[in-house]
Motif scaffolding. Structure first.
Motif, PDB file in Angstrom:
ATOM      1  N   GLU A 144      -5.022   7.428  -1.825  1.00 52.40           N
ATOM      2  CA  GLU A 144      -3.700   8.051  -1.863  1.00 52.40           C
ATOM      3  C   GLU A 144      -2.684   7.249  -1.054  1.00 52.40           C
ATOM      4  N   GLU A 145      -3.079   6.796   0.127  1.00 56.36           N
ATOM      5  CA  GLU A 145      -2.179   6.000   0.965  1.00 56.36           C
ATOM      6  C   GLU A 145      -1.927   4.619   0.354  1.00 56.36           C
TER       7      GLU A 145
ATOM      8  N   LYS B 232       0.810   4.711  -2.149  1.00 55.80           N
ATOM      9  CA  LYS B 232       2.140   4.920  -1.569  1.00 55.80           C
ATOM     10  C   LYS B 232       2.585   3.791  -0.652  1.00 55.80           C
ATOM     11  N   ALA B 233       1.720   2.815  -0.405  1.00 58.56           N
ATOM     12  CA  ALA B 233       1.993   1.775   0.590  1.00 58.56           C
ATOM     13  C   ALA B 233       3.198   0.913   0.207  1.00 58.56           C
TER      14      ALA B 233
END
Length: 82
Positions: A47-48, A51-52
């Motif tokens: 998930e991260e 979005k990075a």
């Protein structure tokens, strides 16, 4: 089986990632070296990553060297055959 995916048009390093929630397996398609599978990855990492601000930096800091991985035998593009 739930499989989620993200595509990165602006990354020079990573083209696409997919995550199998049940198996906790992260699949990363690198632009130059092909597809690799990373095992026992927490969903939050996927998930991260999606979005990075910099996908390559996130990979180098949070994924590379931290999880067991292997080249996907079904998706060889470049590099030595092992």
């Amino acid at each position: 089986m739930l499989m989620r995916a993200c595509r990165f048009n602006k990354s020079s390093m990573i083209e696409r990632v997919a995550f199998d929630d049940e198996a906790r397996t992260l699949s990363i398609s690198f632009r130059q070296t092909g597809k690799y599978l990373y095992y026992d990855v927490p969903a939050i990492i996927f998930e991260e990553l999606c979005k990075a601000a910099s996908v390559g930096s996130f990979f180098n800091e949070q994924i590379r060297g931290r999880f067991a991985c292997r080249r996907d035998p079904e998706r060889r593009r470049f590099g030595p055959t092992d």
